[in-house]
Design a protein around this motif. Structure first.
Motif, PDB file in Angstrom:
ATOM      1  N   PRO A 145     -13.364  20.582  83.852  1.00 35.46           N
ATOM      2  CA  PRO A 145     -12.522  19.386  83.957  1.00 35.46           C
ATOM      3  C   PRO A 145     -13.293  18.199  84.535  1.00 35.46           C
ATOM      4  O   PRO A 145     -14.083  18.350  85.468  1.00 35.46           O
ATOM      5  CB  PRO A 145     -11.391  19.832  84.889  1.00 35.46           C
ATOM      6  N   ALA A 146     -13.052  17.028  83.930  1.00 38.93           N
ATOM      7  CA  ALA A 146     -13.603  15.753  84.394  1.00 38.93           C
ATOM      8  C   ALA A 146     -15.121  15.658  84.290  1.00 38.93           C
ATOM      9  O   ALA A 146     -15.729  14.756  84.880  1.00 38.93           O
ATOM     10  CB  ALA A 146     -13.158  15.461  85.827  1.00 38.93           C
ATOM     11  N   SER A 147     -15.742  16.558  83.543  1.00 37.77           N
ATOM     12  CA  SER A 147     -17.174  16.402  83.288  1.00 37.77           C
ATOM     13  C   SER A 147     -17.386  15.316  82.233  1.00 37.77           C
ATOM     14  O   SER A 147     -16.518  15.063  81.394  1.00 37.77           O
ATOM     15  CB  SER A 147     -17.785  17.717  82.815  1.00 37.77           C
ATOM     16  N   THR A 148     -18.572  14.689  82.252  1.00 37.96           N
ATOM     17  CA  THR A 148     -18.821  13.549  81.381  1.00 37.96           C
ATOM     18  C   THR A 148     -20.208  13.608  80.763  1.00 37.96           C
ATOM     19  O   THR A 148     -21.214  13.687  81.478  1.00 37.96           O
ATOM     20  CB  THR A 148     -18.698  12.226  82.159  1.00 37.96           C
ATOM     21  N   VAL A 149     -20.245  13.580  79.432  1.00 34.82           N
ATOM     22  CA  VAL A 149     -21.474  13.318  78.687  1.00 34.82           C
ATOM     23  C   VAL A 149     -21.372  11.865  78.249  1.00 34.82           C
ATOM     24  O   VAL A 149     -20.581  11.524  77.370  1.00 34.82           O
ATOM     25  CB  VAL A 149     -21.616  14.255  77.473  1.00 34.82           C
ATOM     26  N   VAL A 150     -22.148  11.007  78.887  1.00 32.93           N
ATOM     27  CA  VAL A 150     -21.916   9.570  78.739  1.00 32.93           C
ATOM     28  C   VAL A 150     -22.413   9.009  77.420  1.00 32.93           C
ATOM     29  O   VAL A 150     -22.052   7.901  77.025  1.00 32.93           O
ATOM     30  CB  VAL A 150     -22.560   8.782  79.904  1.00 32.93           C
ATOM     31  N   GLY A 151     -23.245   9.759  76.699  1.00 41.04           N
ATOM     32  CA  GLY A 151     -23.730   9.289  75.404  1.00 41.04           C
ATOM     33  C   GLY A 151     -25.086   8.634  75.491  1.00 41.04           C
ATOM     34  O   GLY A 151     -25.531   8.203  76.555  1.00 41.04           O
ATOM     35  N   GLY A 152     -25.738   8.543  74.299  1.00 42.84           N
ATOM     36  CA  GLY A 152     -27.074   7.957  74.217  1.00 42.84           C
ATOM     37  C   GLY A 152     -27.012   6.452  74.070  1.00 42.84           C
ATOM     38  O   GLY A 152     -25.943   5.857  74.167  1.00 42.84           O
ATOM     39  N   PRO A 153     -28.190   5.831  73.861  1.00 44.19           N
ATOM     40  CA  PRO A 153     -29.482   6.472  73.614  1.00 44.19           C
ATOM     41  C   PRO A 153     -30.149   6.949  74.903  1.00 44.19           C
ATOM     42  O   PRO A 153     -29.831   6.480  75.995  1.00 44.19           O
ATOM     43  CB  PRO A 153     -30.295   5.353  72.958  1.00 44.19           C
ATOM     44  N   GLY A 154     -31.067   7.895  74.706  1.00 40.46           N
ATOM     45  CA  GLY A 154     -31.800   8.415  75.842  1.00 40.46           C
ATOM     46  C   GLY A 154     -33.129   8.985  75.392  1.00 40.46           C
ATOM     47  O   GLY A 154     -33.377   9.187  74.200  1.00 40.46           O
ATOM     48  N   ASP A 155     -34.019   9.238  76.334  1.00 35.85           N
ATOM     49  CA  ASP A 155     -35.305   9.873  76.058  1.00 35.85           C
ATOM     50  C   ASP A 155     -35.128  11.383  76.161  1.00 35.85           C
ATOM     51  O   ASP A 155     -34.584  11.892  77.150  1.00 35.85           O
ATOM     52  CB  ASP A 155     -36.362   9.403  77.053  1.00 35.85           C
ATOM     53  N   VAL A 156     -35.590  12.095  75.134  1.00 38.78           N
ATOM     54  CA  VAL A 156     -35.394  13.535  75.060  1.00 38.78           C
ATOM     55  C   VAL A 156     -36.752  14.228  75.060  1.00 38.78           C
ATOM     56  O   VAL A 156     -37.606  13.934  74.214  1.00 38.78           O
ATOM     57  CB  VAL A 156     -34.610  13.931  73.792  1.00 38.78           C
ATOM     58  N   GLU A 157     -36.927  15.154  75.985  1.00 38.42           N
ATOM     59  CA  GLU A 157     -38.176  15.898  76.060  1.00 38.42           C
ATOM     60  C   GLU A 157     -38.033  17.223  75.323  1.00 38.42           C
ATOM     61  O   GLU A 157     -37.170  18.042  75.644  1.00 38.42           O
ATOM     62  CB  GLU A 157     -38.555  16.158  77.517  1.00 38.42           C
TER      63      GLU A 157
END
Length: 313
Positions: A244-256
């Motif tokens: 509950p209430a977790s958030t994946v805020v979205g890209g863009p981002g750097d991915v290793e």
């Protein structure tokens, strides 16, 4: 069969050697392959030692190029060719006779890995018949997790392969909001106040609890998304639990990925199979979480988390 050590595509096939006692269909797992390609290869195979599925592609320099005769017999397979010969792209769909196992085993490994393509080259050098069929089925590279998001976007946009649909056995609460296009597979449950879409694919038996929001995401089967959670630009494996209430805020981002960093990819997070998030977790853009990881309540997650790791706030 499980390939515990990643020692090449040929080694993966050797792990299944005990099951290869008749013509065997083999398909690469990191590409989106239309069933038409599989059907074409299976029906075309007859007495050859191997049959390859090919597609027309203007640029094969990042993939496997195949040279063939006018009647379809394979003469050469080149990885990432850069000359101007008339190549077809190797779609990664094969039917093999059992002799492929010995060909892979007797072929010298490269950097400790056994290559399926090198095994095929050995068959050709030994004079075995290796044939091919050119298919007009859809083939899309899906090497990296964010490719799944791009593929889903393309398929939704074209509507040729994927129509927006909600399975009859899915349960969508009257107070939920669906923003098309979406694909909702059988036995999904979408709770009151939840918002799903646009450009969302929910696999079988996914639960989106009350007031959760899922946008531009590919969610695999048996995943549960908790109350008030938000997932944007997210890819999950099977059996993931987002608290509950977790958030994946979205890209863009750097991915290793390995030793390479991919800059500004449109990826919020990848949560591999059976990740368990206890709730109130924030995922920075570009986060990758390995299988069976446990993310404790209130954590902030960034970068790459290996398999079986616990992350504490």
């Amino acid at each position: 069969m499980i390939q515990d050590k990643q020692l090449g595509s040929g080694h993966a096939l050797l792990m299944a050697e005990s099951e290869i006692d008749e013509p065997t269909l083999v398909v690469y797992g990191d590409q989106l392959i239309d069933k038409q390609i599989i059907r074409d290869v299976a029906t075309h195979h007859d007495s050859a030692s191997a049959t390859l599925g090919l597609v027309q592609q203007s640029d094969v320099t990042k993939y496997g190029g195949v040279l063939r005769t006018d009647d379809g017999y394979v003469t050469e397979i080149i990885e990432k060719p850069h000359d101007d010969r008339n190549y077809h792209l190797n779609a990664g769909v094969y039917v093999f006779e059992p002799k492929i196992v010995d060909a892979i085993r007797t072929t010298d490994s490269q950097a400790g890995e056994h290559s399926l393509v090198d095994g095929l080259a050995t068959l050709i050098e030994e004079g075995a018949t290796v044939q091919s069929v050119v298919s007009d089925g859809v083939w899309v590279d899906a090497t990296y997790p964010w490719d799944l998001l791009e593929i889903a976007d393309d398929l939704f946009e074209s509507r040729n392969e994927v129509e927006s649909q909600i399975a009859p056995s899915a349960s969508v609460h009257d107070d939920a909001t669906i923003i098309e296009p979406v694909v909702v597979e059988p036995d999904c449950v979408i709770g009151p106040g939840a918002v799903v879409g646009p450009n969302v694919c929910l696999g079988e038996n996914v639960t989106v609890e009350a007031n959760a929001a899922v946008r531009h995401s590919v969610i695999d089967a048996d995943t549960r998304i908790g109350t008030n959670a938000t997932l944007i630009d997210c890819v999950t494996g099977r059996g993931v639990h987002v608290g509950p209430a977790s958030t994946v805020v979205g890209g863009p981002g750097d991915v290793e990925v390995g030793n390479r960093v991919h800059r500004n990819e449109q990826l919020g997070a990848v949560l591999a199979d059976r990740v368990h998030d206890e709730g109130g977790v924030t995922y920075a853009p570009g986060t990758i979480v390995g299988a069976d990881a446990i993310i404790h309540a209130g954590s902030t997650v960034d970068g790459t988390i290996e398999n079986d790791i616990e992350v504490r706030a």
